[in-house]
Each structure stands twice: as structure tokens, then as C-alpha cells.
Design a protein around this motif. Sequence first.
Motif, PDB file in Angstrom:
ATOM      1  N   LEU A  57      24.658 -40.662  -5.968  1.00  0.00           N
ATOM      2  CA  LEU A  57      23.709 -40.235  -6.197  1.00  0.00           C
ATOM      3  C   LEU A  57      23.113 -40.579  -7.599  1.00  0.00           C
ATOM      4  O   LEU A  57      21.866 -41.140  -7.637  1.00  0.00           O
ATOM      5  CB  LEU A  57      23.368 -38.666  -5.983  1.00  0.00           C
ATOM      6  N   ALA A  58      24.129 -40.556  -8.732  1.00  0.00           N
ATOM      7  CA  ALA A  58      23.675 -40.850  -9.865  1.00  0.00           C
ATOM      8  C   ALA A  58      23.537 -42.262 -10.080  1.00  0.00           C
ATOM      9  O   ALA A  58      22.588 -42.864 -10.641  1.00  0.00           O
ATOM     10  CB  ALA A  58      24.851 -40.423 -10.693  1.00  0.00           C
ATOM     11  N   TYR A  59      24.224 -43.165  -9.255  1.00  0.00           N
ATOM     12  CA  TYR A  59      24.274 -44.596  -9.483  1.00  0.00           C
ATOM     13  C   TYR A  59      22.613 -44.895  -8.877  1.00  0.00           C
ATOM     14  O   TYR A  59      22.077 -45.746  -9.355  1.00  0.00           O
ATOM     15  CB  TYR A  59      25.412 -45.311  -8.645  1.00  0.00           C
ATOM     16  N   LEU A  60      22.446 -44.385  -7.569  1.00  0.00           N
ATOM     17  CA  LEU A  60      21.211 -44.490  -7.168  1.00  0.00           C
ATOM     18  C   LEU A  60      19.970 -44.107  -7.997  1.00  0.00           C
ATOM     19  O   LEU A  60      18.868 -44.719  -8.087  1.00  0.00           O
ATOM     20  CB  LEU A  60      21.149 -44.126  -5.748  1.00  0.00           C
ATOM     21  N   ALA A  61      20.200 -43.152  -8.620  1.00  0.00           N
ATOM     22  CA  ALA A  61      19.207 -42.642  -9.755  1.00  0.00           C
ATOM     23  C   ALA A  61      18.943 -43.719 -10.941  1.00  0.00           C
ATOM     24  O   ALA A  61      17.726 -43.965 -11.167  1.00  0.00           O
ATOM     25  CB  ALA A  61      19.577 -41.330 -10.005  1.00  0.00           C
ATOM     26  N   VAL A  62      20.059 -44.291 -11.209  1.00  0.00           N
ATOM     27  CA  VAL A  62      19.964 -45.034 -12.623  1.00  0.00           C
ATOM     28  C   VAL A  62      19.326 -46.478 -12.157  1.00  0.00           C
ATOM     29  O   VAL A  62      18.960 -47.271 -12.761  1.00  0.00           O
ATOM     30  CB  VAL A  62      21.114 -45.451 -13.131  1.00  0.00           C
ATOM     31  N   SER A  63      19.507 -46.662 -10.548  1.00  0.00           N
ATOM     32  CA  SER A  63      18.937 -48.086 -10.148  1.00  0.00           C
ATOM     33  C   SER A  63      17.562 -47.787  -9.921  1.00  0.00           C
ATOM     34  O   SER A  63      16.684 -48.701  -9.298  1.00  0.00           O
ATOM     35  CB  SER A  63      19.677 -48.292  -8.742  1.00  0.00           C
ATOM     36  N   GLY A  64      16.797 -46.710 -10.017  1.00  0.00           N
ATOM     37  CA  GLY A  64      15.486 -46.307  -9.971  1.00  0.00           C
ATOM     38  C   GLY A  64      15.136 -45.735  -8.432  1.00  0.00           C
ATOM     39  O   GLY A  64      14.045 -45.649  -8.063  1.00  0.00           O
ATOM     40  N   LYS A  65      15.940 -45.471  -7.711  1.00  0.00           N
ATOM     41  CA  LYS A  65      15.947 -45.074  -6.237  1.00  0.00           C
ATOM     42  C   LYS A  65      15.803 -43.477  -6.062  1.00  0.00           C
ATOM     43  O   LYS A  65      15.481 -43.332  -4.934  1.00  0.00           O
ATOM     44  CB  LYS A  65      17.142 -45.774  -5.196  1.00  0.00           C
ATOM     45  N   LEU A  66      16.196 -42.880  -7.058  1.00  0.00           N
ATOM     46  CA  LEU A  66      16.177 -41.392  -6.899  1.00  0.00           C
ATOM     47  C   LEU A  66      15.695 -40.600  -8.133  1.00  0.00           C
ATOM     48  O   LEU A  66      16.010 -41.316  -9.034  1.00  0.00           O
ATOM     49  CB  LEU A  66      17.625 -40.844  -6.586  1.00  0.00           C
ATOM     50  N   GLY A  67      14.903 -39.653  -7.686  1.00  0.00           N
ATOM     51  CA  GLY A  67      14.422 -38.748  -8.812  1.00  0.00           C
ATOM     52  C   GLY A  67      15.166 -37.313  -8.413  1.00  0.00           C
ATOM     53  O   GLY A  67      15.598 -37.194  -7.356  1.00  0.00           O
ATOM     54  N   PHE A  68      14.776 -36.367  -9.428  1.00  0.00           N
ATOM     55  CA  PHE A  68      15.245 -35.131  -8.995  1.00  0.00           C
ATOM     56  C   PHE A  68      14.382 -34.000  -9.392  1.00  0.00           C
ATOM     57  O   PHE A  68      13.607 -33.998 -10.249  1.00  0.00           O
ATOM     58  CB  PHE A  68      16.407 -34.603 -10.011  1.00  0.00           C
ATOM     59  N   ASP A  69      14.042 -33.163  -8.242  1.00  0.00           N
ATOM     60  CA  ASP A  69      13.028 -32.188  -8.061  1.00  0.00           C
ATOM     61  C   ASP A  69      13.761 -30.789  -8.738  1.00  0.00           C
ATOM     62  O   ASP A  69      14.234 -30.197  -7.808  1.00  0.00           O
ATOM     63  CB  ASP A  69      12.132 -31.959  -6.975  1.00  0.00           C
ATOM     64  N   THR A  70      13.618 -30.186  -9.887  1.00  0.00           N
ATOM     65  CA  THR A  70      14.199 -28.991 -10.180  1.00  0.00           C
ATOM     66  C   THR A  70      13.684 -27.882  -9.534  1.00  0.00           C
ATOM     67  O   THR A  70      14.562 -27.086  -9.186  1.00  0.00           O
ATOM     68  CB  THR A  70      13.991 -28.864 -11.753  1.00  0.00           C
ATOM     69  N   GLN A  71      12.682 -27.780  -8.906  1.00  0.00           N
ATOM     70  CA  GLN A  71      12.048 -26.704  -8.384  1.00  0.00           C
ATOM     71  C   GLN A  71      12.570 -26.536  -7.127  1.00  0.00           C
ATOM     72  O   GLN A  71      12.976 -25.575  -6.578  1.00  0.00           O
ATOM     73  CB  GLN A  71      10.544 -26.704  -8.429  1.00  0.00           C
ATOM     74  N   GLU A  72      12.923 -27.718  -6.348  1.00  0.00           N
ATOM     75  CA  GLU A  72      13.324 -27.624  -4.912  1.00  0.00           C
ATOM     76  C   GLU A  72      14.774 -27.826  -4.904  1.00  0.00           C
ATOM     77  O   GLU A  72      15.579 -27.947  -3.965  1.00  0.00           O
ATOM     78  CB  GLU A  72      12.575 -28.981  -4.044  1.00  0.00           C
ATOM     79  N   ARG A  73      15.549 -28.237  -6.019  1.00  0.00           N
ATOM     80  CA  ARG A  73      16.779 -28.413  -6.486  1.00  0.00           C
ATOM     81  C   ARG A  73      17.391 -29.569  -5.480  1.00  0.00           C
ATOM     82  O   ARG A  73      18.320 -29.384  -4.561  1.00  0.00           O
ATOM     83  CB  ARG A  73      17.800 -27.186  -6.060  1.00  0.00           C
ATOM     84  N   ALA A  74      16.664 -30.740  -5.567  1.00  0.00           N
ATOM     85  CA  ALA A  74      16.934 -31.690  -4.463  1.00  0.00           C
ATOM     86  C   ALA A  74      16.570 -33.335  -5.143  1.00  0.00           C
ATOM     87  O   ALA A  74      15.686 -33.313  -5.817  1.00  0.00           O
ATOM     88  CB  ALA A  74      16.444 -31.690  -2.997  1.00  0.00           C
ATOM     89  N   TYR A  75      17.252 -34.103  -4.812  1.00  0.00           N
ATOM     90  CA  TYR A  75      16.808 -35.509  -5.146  1.00  0.00           C
ATOM     91  C   TYR A  75      15.749 -35.920  -4.207  1.00  0.00           C
ATOM     92  O   TYR A  75      15.526 -35.310  -2.985  1.00  0.00           O
ATOM     93  CB  TYR A  75      17.927 -36.634  -4.826  1.00  0.00           C
TER      94      TYR A  75
END
Length: 456
Positions: free
Chosen positions: A347-365
Motif C-alpha cells: 500500500l505504501a508503494y502504491l501511495a508513493v506512486s500517487g495511487k492511494l491517499g489516507f483518510d485519517t478520520q475513516e482510518r482507510a486508504y
Amino acid sequence: MRTFAYQSEYADGNLALALAPALTRKGIEERPNFFTGFAVYPQVFARGLLVLAEITNTRYFKYIPTALRDPVLTAQGDRLRAECFSACGGVYARLDLMQAGFDGNIDFGTTNVDIGQDLRQALNSIKQKDKMRVTIGSGGLQIRGFAASHFSNAGGNVINMSEPIHQRPVKMPPRWIRALGNAAEIHRGMKQVFSIKGAPAQMFVSALPSATGKNQAGWLTYTPKGIKLMPLASADAVFVSGLHRLSALKRVMTNVSAIAFYAPENSAPGHFMVGLELSGMRITISLTADASQGYSGEGALLESLAGEEILEDAGAVNAMLDFDAAVNESKISSRWGMDTNRLHRALAYLAVSGKLGFDTQERAYFHRELPQDPGRVLKDNPRLAAARKLVELVEKVSDNGGDKYIVRSKDTEYVVSYNPAWDLQKARCSCEWYSSHLNRRGPCKHILAVKLRSEG
């Protein structure tokens, strides 16, 4: 180059937001249309857009207004998410426009949205009782010279991540893509400390210093007389550096119903986040640990990117993404048989590729798509690239709990203390980078090389 066939505009109660070419469930859309219908809360919607426009147009560190950058817009069926960074890179902002704020259906996809100067002036004029018909993308757009290559699963298991999956003619600052990955990892490690509702929430926003104000730092603490900035920490306080960087929120101060305050899991001074609740939408703003720092240089993902199996795992996870508003990690883990650590790295790799963000309130990518450069991960993380070159030059010299390693780089030997069972924050190195940053901006290349060597 990103092209807009027309500019966003507001006239006679009709708001038309121009979109760049979008990646959708159907592929690349030349004429994306994410929503057509009515805004239930027109003035709140307009002010939320103005918050983003002000942030992306401002350099808060040594204040300078700058040219606008177009926010990233992702449609996820039950909401629209618009994200941007400040011109200085130290402020991340996200506007979540929920389905409850719209009378109509929201589609799926990711693109850029134009919020130009003319539109900003028009949005300022919208009143509470106005009627607003919203069209997001129907004007049509032109694409010039792009190529798209699509790769399917290898044996139904792995997408080849070494080749470009798609390319879109979207002009995106490279540092924004780096910053989005770092922000996702940082937001994943944030927790809610306290929240306020009603009048105290509006009072906090109204008392914020202007964007040109001095760089105030301290502990935001709830008191019977409201939120106070205190010099010392107390129970349930959050540290903030550069309080003036929240100044754009003044645009919505009369619309705020609640504010949640977030801090790193260890509650130590560092990154800061607020989440605002408004009618039909949410606003999230997070600040770097220091006003002089930008998210693009944080190095938050380096530990997660160091594994060798990460490409295959990331490809498997990528195959299940479908513009999800909340990525179901349990479902992915069950399907691919990944343990928590492997899944987090993927998931971290996909995040750095721009594919994922993280919603802290919903505790989910959440899933978004940005123009992908297959070499971006290494180009954006030169310490990781350097570490991979040093792996063969790592020598283990002791094995008594606190393992010692020698890393030879050019004509110098560096001593690294590292144990695979440790959190990487406990690792130490004799190099200048470690002495200056103590892992606060990610591990040095020597610690990363040792980690790769010990896992190999």
C-alpha cells in the motif's frame, strides 16, 4: 501538457467546473463528466473550493502569493475528493464533498479541476439562499499526443509494475506526487486527540492569525474559554508549528459545526492535522512539523519501500483497486494471503506512486490515479536508490542483541546499529545525515542498505 477546453465559470446560478482528461473505470476519458445536478449547500460548497484555491495559491513560509495549481479531483461514487498542497509544500488540504451535499449521482475517476482567478471572484458572490446547478466536466476537453499501455495480471496474480500502466496529459508538479505519498504515510500514523463543536469551533477558526502572520508554535489546548496556544504540553494537547498556515479556514468559519484535532500516535511535537465538519462536506488540513519543511522532502515512506518483494505485492493489490472511497485491507489480505507487514508495504508503494491517499478520520486508504512514471519511486527517493547500490558493501560485525554493521561508501566506513526486530526509528548510524535528522525525515541510506541486507 494538460489542456482545458474552457475555463471554470459561474454565471446565472450555474457552476461549471472544467476538468482535465480523466482516468476512469472505462479508461482515459477525453470528456469526463463526474457530476451534473444541484448543490444542496451552495455557499458552503463555494467556500470550500475557495479554501483550496487560497491554500494552493499561497507560500506560507516567507509569505508570497503564487500562481495557482489545479487541485487533484477524485470521484468515488459516494463523494468527490479534491486535494492540493500549498505553494511552499508545507500544507496539505483535502475537500471531501459528500453525496449528502449533492442532488445527483457521482461518477468514478481522477483528474485535475480548474479553479482559476475568475471563478474565485464569482464564488465569493454566492449567497446562502442561492440555487446552484453544478456541472463537473461536461464542457469537453481535447487531448494532444498521449499513449496508454495497459498490462493485465500475469497468471491472474501480478500486474507488471515495471512498465507504465497509463499516461495522461496532466501537468502535475513532480513534488506534488512525492508529497502525496509522504502525506499518506504520515496521515496513517495520526490519531484524534480531542474535538470541539458548535460555537467554540467557530471561535477557534475566527481567532486564527492571517496568512502573513508570524510563525506561531506551541500546544493547542482545550480550556473552558476555548482553544488556547500554550508554551507547554498538557494532557490531550496537540503541537502545531505555523498556526498561520490554517488561515484559509476563515472562509468557512461560520459554516463549521465541529473540528477534530490530530497528532502523531506518540503525541510528540511533529505533524499536525485538523478535520472540519460542515454541511455536506469535510475539510482536512495537515501541516508539516516545521513551516520551513515541505511534504515532498519528508522521506516518510522509505522504510516501507525497502523490501525486495514489494513490486509483486503492489501489483497484486493494484489489481483490486477501483476508485474505492475506503480500501478494504482485510479483503485484499485474504485474497492474496499477505500478512499485515507485506500489505502495508504494498500500500505504501502504491501511495508513493500517487495511487492511494489516507483518510485519517475513516482510518482507510482511498484510491486515486495520477500520471504514472514507472521509475518515479527510485527517482523520488534517491536515498533508497543509493541504499540498493550499497547492499553488497554491508558487513555484519557483531551479533549480541544490538547488531552492528559496517557500510563502506567511497573511502569511508559507517557504523550502523540495527536489529530486524526493531522499529526502524531505533536504528543508528555514524553518518552526518543521522546526526542532523535522527530518522525524523526518514532513515539514511546506510541504515536502509543494512535493512535490505538483513532481509535478503
